[in-house]
Design a protein around this motif. Structure first.
Motif, PDB file in Angstrom:
ATOM      1  N   THR A   8       4.089  32.912 -46.967  1.00 52.94           N
ATOM      2  CA  THR A   8       4.158  33.915 -45.900  1.00 52.94           C
ATOM      3  C   THR A   8       4.070  35.324 -46.464  1.00 52.94           C
ATOM      4  OG1 THR A   8       5.542  32.439 -44.578  1.00 52.94           O
ATOM      5  CG2 THR A   8       5.547  34.774 -43.984  1.00 52.94           C
ATOM      6  N   LYS A   9       4.805  35.563 -47.542  1.00 48.12           N
ATOM      7  CA  LYS A   9       4.794  36.892 -48.158  1.00 48.12           C
ATOM      8  C   LYS A   9       3.422  37.216 -48.756  1.00 48.12           C
ATOM      9  CE  LYS A   9       7.441  39.817 -51.335  1.00 48.12           C
ATOM     10  NZ  LYS A   9       7.716  40.814 -50.292  1.00 48.12           N
ATOM     11  N   ALA A  10       2.773  36.204 -49.348  1.00 48.31           N
ATOM     12  CA  ALA A  10       1.447  36.413 -49.936  1.00 48.31           C
ATOM     13  C   ALA A  10       0.436  36.800 -48.871  1.00 48.31           C
ATOM     14  CB  ALA A  10       0.995  35.155 -50.668  1.00 48.31           C
ATOM     15  N   VAL A  11       0.468  36.101 -47.719  1.00 51.03           N
ATOM     16  CA  VAL A  11      -0.459  36.407 -46.624  1.00 51.03           C
ATOM     17  C   VAL A  11      -0.201  37.807 -46.090  1.00 51.03           C
ATOM     18  CG1 VAL A  11      -1.171  35.770 -44.296  1.00 51.03           C
ATOM     19  CG2 VAL A  11      -0.773  33.984 -46.004  1.00 51.03           C
ATOM     20  N   ARG A  12       1.079  38.172 -45.954  1.00 51.97           N
ATOM     21  CA  ARG A  12       1.420  39.503 -45.452  1.00 51.97           C
ATOM     22  C   ARG A  12       0.957  40.587 -46.431  1.00 51.97           C
ATOM     23  NH1 ARG A  12       6.712  39.221 -45.576  1.00 51.97           N
ATOM     24  NH2 ARG A  12       6.798  37.975 -43.671  1.00 51.97           N
TER      25      ARG A  12
END
Length: 429
Positions: A8-12
């Motif tokens: 999730t953090k990578a996509v954000r």
């Protein structure tokens, strides 16, 4: 950090620098778009050729010609005893007129090779026209090998060599001859006009056994052995031209032979002074040209992907540079180096997924529409050809390839982020 939180953090984080990410995704888009279209063209043409070969039912035959004798002293002197033109064997297939005629002795020699089941000479006759009832006379060409191959039928049956004279009519003759449909034409009797060697025109009647659609591998009407024999007999006008000679012969070989054994058998026939080609050999030039064009287009796609890879490296390196203090803070709070490596690697994969998904999606939508338009327009003469065939396995493979390239491109920035010292990172201005 849990795997789901890391993703999730990578996509954000991928969209932190929207402009850089968008430009990188566009570069990947171009590569994915081009690769998808070229792969679809290759799949479509291969599928069509495979179907055409299967419909011919001729994957167990050699088309045999007599190889012309080579001479190093210039053109050979005319010999009426062996001239193809004077014996009526010229024509039929491309290159047939440039070879010597095949004799009965040659047929026996070809049949003597181990692995050859049967050898049939192919007679040819140049007809003038075909006519139904009192309708319009239309020019007609008879395919030389139609009596030993299968047609790609849209109606009716294959030729019956044991029956009366039969014809397989090309589909584009149905309307001009006055038939309501292909099914309506089957079973009807047509007149075939032919001029003999003395210049007198005759007609030969034949029954339409079937109607065939246009094919990449054959052209003209199909005629069974009985019809060809009658046409040749009429054309000769009863004149004795001596021992029969043929432009080509069809040699059937044992289907249980392996590819290497077929190649060895072909080499034996060639060494004996004959030319031997399978249907696949005749398609070789076509496929080579197609493969060459697709290869060039794929090269452009690869160049676009290489450029996109550098874009990913630049995007992530700049991201690491801009987030130095953030990386230091996360590592000071307990983030391990491999977690930081995974975070930036996942960002690269996310960029790769976006670019590949957009490229593949747009290529599929546009390609499907383009293929439909071409099939109804310029390629209408080749029914059954889907010029752009999108296979799920190929699409998935392209996406995985581009995501792998993105992952590899993101390795350097990810390693740099993982190796950062938290104390130095927190001091970074």
């Amino acid at each position: 950090m849990r795997a789901a939180d890391l993703v999730t953090k990578a996509v954000r984080n991928t969209f932190r620098s929207k402009l850089r990410t968008t430009l990188t995704v566009l570069a990947l888009f171009v590569g994915a778009f081009t690769l998808t279209l070229t792969t679809a063209v290759g799949a479509g043409v291969t599928d069509y050729v495979t179907k055409q070969v299967a419909s011919l039912g001729a994957d167990d035959v050699f088309i045999v010609t007599r190889t012309a004798q080579a001479t190093s002293d210039g053109p050979a002197e005319y010999d009426p005893e062996t001239s193809s033109a004077s014996t009526g064997t010229a024509g039929g297939l491309p290159g047939a007129g440039a070879s010597d005629p095949i004799t009965e002795e040659d047929l026996d020699e070809i049949a003597s090779f181990d692995g050859i089941l049967s050898v049939d000479p192919v007679q040819t006759a140049a007809v003038d026209y075909v006519q139904y009832a009192d309708g319009t006379k239309l020019e007609l060409t008879i395919s030389p090998t139609s009596s030993v191959t299968n047609a790609d039928l849209v109606a009716g049956d294959q030729l019956d060599d044991g029956g009366d004279p039969q014809l397989v009519l090309p589909a584009d003759y149905v309307d001009p001859l006055g038939f309501d449909s292909a099914e309506d034409a089957v079973g009807s009797t047509v007149a075939i006009g032919i001029t003999d060697v003395l210049g007198e025109q005759h007609t030969v009647e034949a029954t339409i056994a079937g109607v065939s659609q246009e094919s990449l591998l054959s052209s003209g009407a199909g005629a069974n052995t009985a019809l060809v024999a009658e046409l040749v007999d009429v054309q000769s006008a009863g004149i004795d031209t001596g021992d029969p000679r043929y432009a080509i012969a069809v040699a059937r070989f044992d289907t249980s032979l392996s590819a290497d054994e077929v190649a060895a058998l072909k080499a034996e026939i060639v060494d004996a002074g004959f030319g031997a080609q399978t249907v696949q050999d005749q398609l070789g030039v076509i496929k080579t040209v197609i493969d060459g064009i697709i290869g060039v287009l794929n090269a452009f796609a690869v160049i676009a992907l290489i450029a996109a890879a550098f874009g990913i490296v630049n995007t992530l390196l700049m991201s690491v540079q801009e987030r130095t203090r953030e990386i230091g803070l996360m590592k000071a709070m307990g983030m391990r180096g491999r977690t930081a490596f995974g975070l930036f690697s996942l960002e690269a994969v996310a960029i790769g997924f976006l670019g590949s998904a957009l490229g593949v999606g747009v290529a599929t939508l546009l390609g499907t529409a383009l293929s439909g338009a071409l099939s109804a327009g310029p390629l209408a003469a080749l029914p059954g050809l889907t010029i752009l065939l999108f296979e799920p396995a190929s699409i998935l493979g392209i996406m995985l390839l581009i995501m792998a390239i993105a992952f590899l491109a993101g390795t350097l920035p990810a390693r740099r982020a993982a190796a950062k010292n938290p104390i130095d990172s927190l001091r970074y201005e």
